[in-house]
Design an enzyme around this catalytic site. Sequence first.
Site, PDB file in Angstrom:
ATOM      1  N   TYR A  98       0.855  -1.200   0.000  1.00  0.00           N
ATOM      2  CA  TYR A  98       0.000   0.000   0.000  1.00  0.00           C
ATOM      3  C   TYR A  98       0.896   1.256   0.000  1.00  0.00           C
ATOM      4  O   TYR A  98       1.912   1.309   0.712  1.00  0.00           O
ATOM      5  CB  TYR A  98      -0.906  -0.063   1.232  1.00  0.00           C
ATOM      6  CG  TYR A  98      -1.572   1.230   1.580  1.00  0.00           C
ATOM      7  CD1 TYR A  98      -2.409   1.870   0.670  1.00  0.00           C
ATOM      8  CD2 TYR A  98      -1.361   1.843   2.819  1.00  0.00           C
ATOM      9  CE1 TYR A  98      -3.014   3.075   0.986  1.00  0.00           C
ATOM     10  CE2 TYR A  98      -1.968   3.038   3.146  1.00  0.00           C
ATOM     11  CZ  TYR A  98      -2.785   3.650   2.215  1.00  0.00           C
ATOM     12  OH  TYR A  98      -3.385   4.846   2.523  1.00  0.00           O
ATOM     13  N   LYS A 197     -11.339  -1.027   6.891  1.00  0.00           N
ATOM     14  CA  LYS A 197     -11.838  -1.631   5.657  1.00  0.00           C
ATOM     15  C   LYS A 197     -12.884  -2.712   5.965  1.00  0.00           C
ATOM     16  O   LYS A 197     -13.899  -2.404   6.559  1.00  0.00           O
ATOM     17  CB  LYS A 197     -10.642  -2.156   4.857  1.00  0.00           C
ATOM     18  CG  LYS A 197      -9.502  -1.113   4.708  1.00  0.00           C
ATOM     19  CD  LYS A 197      -9.918   0.049   3.884  1.00  0.00           C
ATOM     20  CE  LYS A 197      -9.015   1.268   3.836  1.00  0.00           C
ATOM     21  NZ  LYS A 197      -7.748   1.349   4.418  1.00  0.00           N
TER      22      LYS A 197
HETATM   23  C1  LIG Z   1      -3.543  -2.854   2.619  1.00  0.00           C
HETATM   24  C2  LIG Z   1      -3.589  -1.640   3.510  1.00  0.00           C
HETATM   25  N1  LIG Z   1      -2.853  -1.602   4.632  1.00  0.00           N
HETATM   26  C3  LIG Z   1      -2.866  -0.530   5.451  1.00  0.00           C
HETATM   27  C4  LIG Z   1      -3.635   0.588   5.160  1.00  0.00           C
HETATM   28  C5  LIG Z   1      -3.615   1.775   6.078  1.00  0.00           C
HETATM   29  O1  LIG Z   1      -4.765   1.796   6.851  1.00  0.00           O
HETATM   30  P1  LIG Z   1      -5.431   3.126   7.469  1.00  0.00           P
HETATM   31  O2  LIG Z   1      -5.906   3.951   6.316  1.00  0.00           O
HETATM   32  O3  LIG Z   1      -6.505   2.590   8.357  1.00  0.00           O
HETATM   33  O4  LIG Z   1      -4.354   3.832   8.233  1.00  0.00           O
HETATM   34  C6  LIG Z   1      -4.424   0.590   4.013  1.00  0.00           C
HETATM   35  C7  LIG Z   1      -5.257   1.767   3.691  1.00  0.00           C
HETATM   36  O5  LIG Z   1      -5.790   1.877   2.610  1.00  0.00           O
HETATM   37  C8  LIG Z   1      -4.399  -0.549   3.161  1.00  0.00           C
HETATM   38  O6  LIG Z   1      -5.144  -0.603   2.039  1.00  0.00           O
END
Ligand SMILES: Cc1ncc(COP(=O)(O)O)c(C=O)c1O
Length: 377
Positions: A98, A197
Site C-alpha cells: 500500500y 476496511k
Molecule cells: C492494505 C492496507 N494496509 C494498510 C492501510 C492503512 O490503513 P489506514 O488507512 O486505516 O491507516 C491501508 C489503507 O488503505 C491498506 O489498504
Amino acid sequence: MNFETACVHAGQPPDPTTGAVMMPIYQTATYVQDGVGQHRGYDYSRTGNPTRTALEACLAALEGGDFGLAFASGMAATDTVLRLLAPRDHILAGNDVYGGTFRLFERVLRPYGLDFTYVDTTDLNQVRSGLRPKTRMIWLETPTNPLLNVSDISAIAKIARDTHTPPYLVVDNTFATPYLQRPLEMGADIVVHSTTKYLSGHSDVVGGAVVARGASLRERLAYLQNAVGAVPGPMDCFLILRGIKTLPIRMIRHSENATAIADYLAKHPKVSRVLYPFHPSHPSAEVARRQMRFGGGMVSIMLRGGDEEARRVAESTRLFALAESLGGVESLIEVPAIMTHASISNSPFAIDPGLLRLSVGIESVDDLLADLEEALG
Ligand SMILES: Cc1ncc(COP(=O)(O)O)c(C=O)c1O
C-alpha cells in the site's frame, strides 16, 4: 467457537453488571482506584479500556492469535510493529505494498536508520535472494493494494524459518480478512490490519489492528502500544466490533459480486486486463485458491483507453462512488495513481494511471453491472 460464532460473540459476553447484550461503550479516560495503586484491571484508557479489550479479544480469536491489539489506524498498527526493530535492521518488503506503507517506510522510518529492500514477493527466488544477515522482518501484503498480487504465505514462512536468525514474517491481511485467509496458521508471526476496511465494513471508522502469538511478542507489542499511544477510542472500538458481527456474510457477498464483475469486465472490449485473485487469468490464481476461501471484494482493471479513459469512467459511474478507501458495504471506484497511491507517484513503484480500482459492495450485482456497463459505454 466456529468462525461465524466468534464474529458475534468472541470477547463480548453480556455485560456482568447490567446484562447489556451489546458491548457498552466505556467512554472514560480514567478509573477510580480502591486504594493507592489498587485498580480493578483498568487505570487509564491509553493503557486499556474495556470496549477496546473486547475488540482485541475478538480480533485475536478471528485470526487464531494469542492476543490482539487495536490501534487508531492501519498506519498506526504498522508503525508500532516496525518499532520492534532497531536502527540498521533490514526489512525485506513486497514491491507492491500500500502506498501509505511505502511512504512510512521510506520517508519516515528510513531516516531513523531502518533499511528496506523491496522485491516481488510473488517470486520466491527474489525473496530468498533479498534476505541479508541483518534481515529482521519480512513485510508481506497479500492480496496487494491495488494490483491484487498474491504471495505464497506458507512458502515464505518456510524460507524465513530456514534462515540462521529467522526474521518476523508480518502479513497485512486487510484485503483478505481472517474469514478468507488466516496467515498465522500458515506460519506468519504477526498479522496487521486496517480495520477501517472490511473488518468494520461500513466506511464509518478508521482503525488498525495487530494480532500475534507468544508471550514475548505480546509483552513487547503491548508495551509499544501503550508507550507510543496510537490507540482507538471506545466508540470506534464499538463500531468495529459491530461491523465484525456480519463479516462472514459480507465477505461471501462481496466475493460473489466481485467474481461476477471480474468475469464481465474480462470480456469487455474496452478492458485490456482484469486483476482478481480467483480469476483464471490471474498469474497466482492457484496460490490464491489454496490460501484464500474466496477471492474477496476488490477488482482492478486496466483500460485500453489509458489514463484519460480511466478518469472518465471513474467520474461516470452512479452507484460506484468516486472515493478513496475500500471494504465498505457500498461500492467505490477510484484511480489509485492520482488518489490513494499519489504518494508513490515519483517512486519506482508508481501505479499506472490507466488502472481503475473497484471496491465491490454488497448491492444487487445486476445494478452494479448496469452501472459499469453505462459508464464504460
Ligand atoms: C492494505 C492496507 N494496509 C494498510 C492501510 C492503512 O490503513 P489506514 O488507512 O486505516 O491507516 C491501508 C489503507 O488503505 C491498506 O489498504
